[in-house]
Motif scaffolding. Sequence first.
Motif, PDB file in Angstrom:
ATOM      1  N   ALA A 123       0.300  12.097   1.230  1.00 41.50           N
ATOM      2  CA  ALA A 123      -0.677  11.285   1.692  1.00 41.50           C
ATOM      3  C   ALA A 123      -1.367  11.438   2.784  1.00 41.50           C
ATOM      4  O   ALA A 123      -0.682  11.942   3.877  1.00 41.50           O
ATOM      5  N   LEU A 124      -2.558  11.232   3.152  1.00 42.24           N
ATOM      6  CA  LEU A 124      -3.212  11.046   4.273  1.00 42.24           C
ATOM      7  C   LEU A 124      -3.544   9.722   4.606  1.00 42.24           C
ATOM      8  O   LEU A 124      -4.134   8.964   4.013  1.00 42.24           O
ATOM      9  N   ILE A 125      -3.258   9.469   5.865  1.00 41.98           N
ATOM     10  CA  ILE A 125      -3.454   7.827   6.573  1.00 41.98           C
ATOM     11  C   ILE A 125      -4.232   7.744   7.558  1.00 41.98           C
ATOM     12  O   ILE A 125      -3.983   8.593   8.271  1.00 41.98           O
ATOM     13  N   ASP A 126      -5.314   6.737   7.833  1.00 40.47           N
ATOM     14  CA  ASP A 126      -5.827   6.681   8.675  1.00 40.47           C
ATOM     15  C   ASP A 126      -6.241   5.003   8.870  1.00 40.47           C
ATOM     16  O   ASP A 126      -6.359   4.262   7.884  1.00 40.47           O
ATOM     17  N   ALA A 127      -6.370   4.703  10.124  1.00 41.63           N
ATOM     18  CA  ALA A 127      -6.611   3.227  10.557  1.00 41.63           C
ATOM     19  C   ALA A 127      -8.047   2.769  10.201  1.00 41.63           C
ATOM     20  O   ALA A 127      -8.515   1.667  10.152  1.00 41.63           O
ATOM     21  N   ASP A 128      -8.722   3.786   9.915  1.00 40.77           N
ATOM     22  CA  ASP A 128     -10.457   3.570  10.001  1.00 40.77           C
ATOM     23  C   ASP A 128     -10.623   3.165   8.682  1.00 40.77           C
ATOM     24  O   ASP A 128     -10.507   3.876   7.540  1.00 40.77           O
ATOM     25  N   PRO A 129     -11.008   1.890   8.168  1.00 43.98           N
ATOM     26  CA  PRO A 129     -11.522   1.332   6.963  1.00 43.98           C
ATOM     27  C   PRO A 129     -12.574   2.464   6.308  1.00 43.98           C
ATOM     28  O   PRO A 129     -12.404   2.567   5.061  1.00 43.98           O
ATOM     29  N   HIS A 143      -5.561   3.774   3.823  1.00 48.69           N
ATOM     30  CA  HIS A 143      -5.690   3.019   5.074  1.00 48.69           C
ATOM     31  C   HIS A 143      -4.093   2.845   5.402  1.00 48.69           C
ATOM     32  O   HIS A 143      -3.157   2.581   4.410  1.00 48.69           O
ATOM     33  N   THR A 144      -3.761   2.586   6.651  1.00 51.71           N
ATOM     34  CA  THR A 144      -2.691   2.325   7.188  1.00 51.71           C
ATOM     35  C   THR A 144      -1.920   1.243   6.738  1.00 51.71           C
ATOM     36  O   THR A 144      -0.812   0.951   6.824  1.00 51.71           O
ATOM     37  N   ASP A 145      -2.693   0.059   6.088  1.00 51.98           N
ATOM     38  CA  ASP A 145      -2.129  -1.114   5.466  1.00 51.98           C
ATOM     39  C   ASP A 145      -1.055  -0.799   4.563  1.00 51.98           C
ATOM     40  O   ASP A 145      -0.239  -1.297   4.184  1.00 51.98           O
ATOM     41  N   GLU A 148       3.796   1.738   4.525  1.00 52.93           N
ATOM     42  CA  GLU A 148       5.012   1.209   3.834  1.00 52.93           C
ATOM     43  C   GLU A 148       5.242   1.650   2.316  1.00 52.93           C
ATOM     44  O   GLU A 148       6.172   2.266   2.023  1.00 52.93           O
ATOM     45  N   LYS A 149       4.184   1.241   1.647  1.00 62.75           N
ATOM     46  CA  LYS A 149       4.108   1.432   0.315  1.00 62.75           C
ATOM     47  C   LYS A 149       4.245   2.947  -0.107  1.00 62.75           C
ATOM     48  O   LYS A 149       4.898   3.559  -1.002  1.00 62.75           O
ATOM     49  N   ILE A 150       3.204   3.739   0.556  1.00 59.17           N
ATOM     50  CA  ILE A 150       3.170   5.116   0.343  1.00 59.17           C
ATOM     51  C   ILE A 150       4.209   5.863   0.511  1.00 59.17           C
ATOM     52  O   ILE A 150       4.899   6.709  -0.135  1.00 59.17           O
ATOM     53  N   ILE A 151       5.076   5.519   1.746  1.00 58.60           N
ATOM     54  CA  ILE A 151       6.256   5.939   2.051  1.00 58.60           C
ATOM     55  C   ILE A 151       7.183   5.848   1.084  1.00 58.60           C
ATOM     56  O   ILE A 151       8.151   6.563   0.628  1.00 58.60           O
TER      57      ILE A 151
END
Length: 252
Positions: A123-129, A143-145, A148-151
Amino acid sequence: MATGRTHRPATRSRGIPEATVARLPLYLRALTALSERSVPTVSSEELAAAAGVNSAKLRKDFSYLGSYGTRGVGYDVEYLVYQISRELGLTQDWPVVIVGIGNLGAALANYGGFASRGFRVAALIDADPGMAGKPVAGIPVQHTDELEKIIEDNGVSIGVIATPAGAAQQVCDRLVAAGVTSILNFAPTVLTVPDGVDVRKVDLSIELQILAFHEQRKAGEESAAEAAAPAAARKQPAEQGPDGDVPAVMPA
């Protein structure tokens, strides 16, 4: 398919020193190049030169793996590739998340060497919506929200932080709380982690500063050598006589 959550390399339990572990990827890179050229065996001297270490250190490192080569023949290339890959945990699939998809994060996502070395960008994760859903290297950014679920869904135990320095510790804390136990940090800051979590830091500016130090030292050594050159070597040739010979007695 095995994931990073279900198995960890046995190097520590087998008592392999950290310095040796740090050199194993160097040996593997050199061996992989030999394998691609269909070279069947390699001597300790040849492999050490290719890896940039001395042969005595290489033989000592391989003794921890239980590999001693054959006198007069050397080491079997394919077997060593397998053996080192196994020790490093590269014979299985390691899902990785990259957090921070700016220029550096995107470059890491596009790096083609992960898959061939036992790593899968899960996965690629970023805080920018505004980044959410945009594909980078064929993978949609999330999104960073959802971190935890992605991990949890991907069984991730390795995280890559490529965020700005100010966000890195918070991201690190969330990764660790979600179960990540190994972190590769590209952010220009030192991370604080609990016992049992491994952090490797990559700081390109520090590496460049070290190179600048060596360049400055080399320049200083060259200047010192020039200053110490014999004065006679820097003098103009003595005045010659009519036949090209240096006069025995210079004119007053």
